[in-house]
Design a protein around this motif. Structure first.
Motif, short mmCIF file in Angstrom:
data_model
loop_
_atom_site.label_atom_id
_atom_site.label_comp_id
_atom_site.label_asym_id
_atom_site.label_seq_id
_atom_site.Cartn_x
_atom_site.Cartn_y
_atom_site.Cartn_z
N LYS A 53 90.96 31.11 53.50
CA LYS A 53 91.86 31.04 54.65
C LYS A 53 92.91 29.93 54.46
O LYS A 53 93.95 29.93 55.10
N ASN A 54 92.63 28.97 53.56
CA ASN A 54 93.52 27.83 53.34
C ASN A 54 94.71 28.15 52.43
O ASN A 54 95.41 27.25 52.01
N ALA A 59 98.64 34.21 50.06
CA ALA A 59 99.23 34.51 48.75
C ALA A 59 98.96 35.97 48.36
O ALA A 59 99.78 36.60 47.68
N ALA A 60 97.82 36.51 48.81
CA ALA A 60 97.48 37.89 48.49
C ALA A 60 98.05 38.86 49.52
O ALA A 60 97.87 40.08 49.40
#
Length: 161
Positions: A53-54, A59-60
């Motif tokens: 979650k960070n 990014a995905a």
């Protein structure tokens, strides 16, 4: 007579799933076929997704809301499973209590039937007449056994001839 000792039930007597009413479903017969189930290693996946979650999720191109739903559903599942275990145990206890009470009640009927039979021998058949249905009820198994023995004896006689 029951085998073993009886222990009083000390578990929950009320299982309240009201907090989960919006999640409860009643699927039609066969609807669970093909549903996916938790597999080994789920706890590691949960840890990995929490860490993702960070940044890695974004990014995905995956919303963190999906992981939040997974976490929320996991908490609800844990609570439902606790209620289910308590309900299963309470159901078991209710079945055992039913059997124990039914056995005790049948024992009480036997006391009355035997007393009526004894009173009938000493006080006359009129006394037994007041317990006609109780005596008939009490003697059902013995009457069935006699009928079975007669049937088996007749079958054996036919086979001998």
């Amino acid at each position: 007579m029951s085998a073993g000792t009886k222990s009083p039930y000390v578990g929950p007597l009320v299982i309240d799933v009201t907090a989960h009413k919006d999640h409860l479903v009643d699927l039609p017969p066969g609807a669970q076929v093909g549903l996916k189930h938790e597999k080994p290693g789920f706890s590691e996946v949960l840890i990995e997704l929490k860490e993702a979650k960070n940044g890695p999720l974004a990014a995905a191109g995956i919303s963190t809301e999906v992981v939040t739903r997974i976490e929320s559903r996991t908490v609800t599942l844990d609570e439902i499973r606790k209620h289910k275990a308590a309900a299963r145990k309470l159901y078991e206890v209710l079945g055992e209590t039913e059997a124990d009470l039914e056995n005790a009640r049948e024992g009480d009927i036997a006391i009355i039937a035997r007393g009526a039979q004894t009173a009938g021998q000493h006080l006359g058949a009129g006394t037994k007449a007041h317990f006609e249905k109780t005596l008939k009820y009490y003697s059902q198994i013995a009457d069935k056994a006699v009928a079975t023995r007669k049937k088996n004896a007749a079958t054996n006689e036919e086979n001998v001839e």
